[in-house]
Design a protein around this motif. Structure first.
Motif, short mmCIF file in Angstrom:
data_model
loop_
_atom_site.label_atom_id
_atom_site.label_comp_id
_atom_site.label_asym_id
_atom_site.label_seq_id
_atom_site.Cartn_x
_atom_site.Cartn_y
_atom_site.Cartn_z
N VAL A 1 -9.54 -16.70 -4.77
CA VAL A 1 -10.99 -16.67 -4.55
C VAL A 1 -11.67 -15.70 -5.51
O VAL A 1 -12.75 -15.97 -6.05
N LEU A 2 -11.02 -14.55 -5.75
CA LEU A 2 -11.57 -13.53 -6.65
C LEU A 2 -11.31 -13.85 -8.12
O LEU A 2 -11.74 -13.10 -9.00
N ASP A 3 -10.57 -14.95 -8.38
CA ASP A 3 -10.21 -15.35 -9.74
C ASP A 3 -9.41 -14.27 -10.46
O ASP A 3 -9.57 -14.03 -11.66
N LYS A 4 -8.53 -13.61 -9.70
CA LYS A 4 -7.66 -12.60 -10.28
C LYS A 4 -6.46 -13.28 -10.97
O LYS A 4 -6.00 -14.33 -10.52
N GLU A 5 -5.98 -12.67 -12.01
CA GLU A 5 -4.86 -13.23 -12.76
C GLU A 5 -3.55 -13.06 -12.00
O GLU A 5 -3.24 -11.97 -11.52
N VAL A 6 -2.80 -14.14 -11.90
CA VAL A 6 -1.50 -14.11 -11.23
C VAL A 6 -0.42 -13.92 -12.29
O VAL A 6 -0.21 -14.79 -13.15
N THR A 7 0.25 -12.78 -12.25
CA THR A 7 1.29 -12.44 -13.22
C THR A 7 2.59 -12.12 -12.50
O THR A 7 2.64 -12.08 -11.27
N LEU A 8 3.63 -11.86 -13.28
CA LEU A 8 4.90 -11.45 -12.67
C LEU A 8 4.74 -10.12 -11.94
O LEU A 8 5.45 -9.86 -10.96
N LEU A 9 3.84 -9.28 -12.41
CA LEU A 9 3.60 -8.00 -11.74
C LEU A 9 2.99 -8.24 -10.35
O LEU A 9 3.33 -7.53 -9.38
N VAL A 10 2.14 -9.23 -10.24
CA VAL A 10 1.57 -9.58 -8.94
C VAL A 10 2.65 -10.15 -8.02
O VAL A 10 2.67 -9.86 -6.82
N VAL A 11 3.54 -10.96 -8.57
CA VAL A 11 4.66 -11.48 -7.78
C VAL A 11 5.52 -10.33 -7.27
O VAL A 11 5.98 -10.32 -6.12
N THR A 12 5.73 -9.32 -8.11
CA THR A 12 6.47 -8.12 -7.69
C THR A 12 5.76 -7.44 -6.53
O THR A 12 6.40 -7.00 -5.56
N ALA A 13 4.43 -7.36 -6.62
CA ALA A 13 3.65 -6.76 -5.52
C ALA A 13 3.80 -7.58 -4.24
O ALA A 13 3.92 -7.02 -3.15
N LEU A 14 3.84 -8.92 -4.36
CA LEU A 14 3.99 -9.77 -3.18
C LEU A 14 5.34 -9.55 -2.51
O LEU A 14 5.43 -9.49 -1.28
N LEU A 15 6.39 -9.41 -3.31
CA LEU A 15 7.71 -9.16 -2.74
C LEU A 15 7.77 -7.76 -2.11
O LEU A 15 8.43 -7.56 -1.08
N THR A 16 7.06 -6.80 -2.72
CA THR A 16 7.01 -5.45 -2.15
C THR A 16 6.30 -5.45 -0.81
O THR A 16 6.76 -4.83 0.15
#
Length: 302
Positions: free
Chosen positions: A185-200
């Motif tokens: 919704v915020l149009d934020k970029e989805v990167t591997l770093l974001v995936v890392t945050a999701l797993l964290t």
């Protein structure tokens, strides 16, 4: 533990239908985000969409705002720039659908050479990520998340019971979808770093849920005559201060990182910040109510 709320007696289970409605909206946004990511229609980073990464070393330091302005003036917009101040280096990442033959890295070097003619530079590393590699990284990221959910179910099932494991996994899945949905919704970029945050945040959410479940299990053993909703409400109220204090401690660290941590850390810390808030909410309003609506009743929860 600091008792910031004192003794509470909140009927959390009585509000479960409202909470499920709110969570349904968050999950729906997350599903839309996943579909769009799979179609390549979301705001994907170069790890997933393809692009160019160039690491440059300068004779004199160049600030990120100066570097970004220089690239913008040379039609290289949307660059993600990481500064290594102590070594006078810049890591420039540009998301582009151009092919390797177009040599985007050479355009980056030429732009800096033109804008900073008196600041000698050298290319230390240059990487082109094509769409095929990006698609493979999307698949690997999805597999990593699914494996983490399977591990959650097995761990909680071994420590408590299968239905506890399912409730914890659904709660964690809810958290990941919620953060993805908000990012979309915020149009934020989805990167591997974001995936890392999701797993964290999946790990954080699991830990918070286990604390709540542990108290519920203790109450189930000693208060067999009470109905299930009362037992769960009492358990949540007993650990509510601990849950809020723990989450607040993490939030107080993440807020400065989100606001002043720089562009590279912003999305990572924002994902964690949203995840901690949603994870705290889901431990109370998603994971615990699932035990109430699970077929079998209180007698089979021990």
């Amino acid at each position: 533990m600091l008792e910031i709320l004192g003794k509470t007696n909140i009927d959390f289970m009585g509000k479960r239908n409202l909470a499920f409605a709110f969570s349904g909206v968050l999950v729906l946004l997350g599903v839309v985000a996943i579909v769009q990511i799979g179609r390549g229609a979301a705001n994907l980073g170069i790890d997933f969409a393809g692009g160019t990464a160039v690491q440059l070393k300068f004779a004199q330091p160049v600030r990120t705002d100066e570097a970004r302005a220089a690239l913008d003036r040379n039609n290289l917009t949307g660059a993600e720039i990481q500064e290594f101040v102590s070594e006078s280096k810049l890591l420039v990442r540009i998301k582009t659908k151009t092919t390797i033959e177009e040599k985007v890295a050479d355009r980056v070097v030429a732009a800096f050479a033109k804008e900073f003619p008196n600041n000698k530079l050298e290319v230390e590393a240059s990487t082109e990520i094509g769409p095929t590699i990006g698609h493979k990284l999307q698949e690997d990221a999805l597999i990593a998340i699914l494996i983490s959910f399977a591990g959650i179910i097995l761990y909680i099932a071994a420590r408590f019971e299968f239905r506890f494991g399912v409730a914890a996994a659904l709660s964690t899945f809810h958290d990941v979808l919620a953060v993805l949905g908000v990012f979309y919704v915020l149009d934020k970029e989805v990167t591997l770093l974001v995936v890392t945050a999701l797993l964290t945040l999946a790990g954080y959410s699991l830990t918070d849920t286990v604390v709540v479940f542990d108290r519920i299990r203790e109450n189930l053993r000693v208060r067999r005559r009470d109905n299930l909703e009362t037992i769960i409400n009492n358990g949540i109220n007993q650990v509510l201060s601990r849950t809020i204090v723990t989450s607040l401690t993490v939030v107080l660290v993440l807020i400065p990182l989100t606001l002043a941590g720089g562009e590279v850390l912003h999305d990572f810390s924002l994902a964690l910040l949203l995840g901690v808030i949603v994870g705290t909410y889901s431990s109370i309003f998603v994971a615990s109510p699932i035990l109430v609506i699970w077929p079998g009743g209180a007698g089979k929860l021990l």
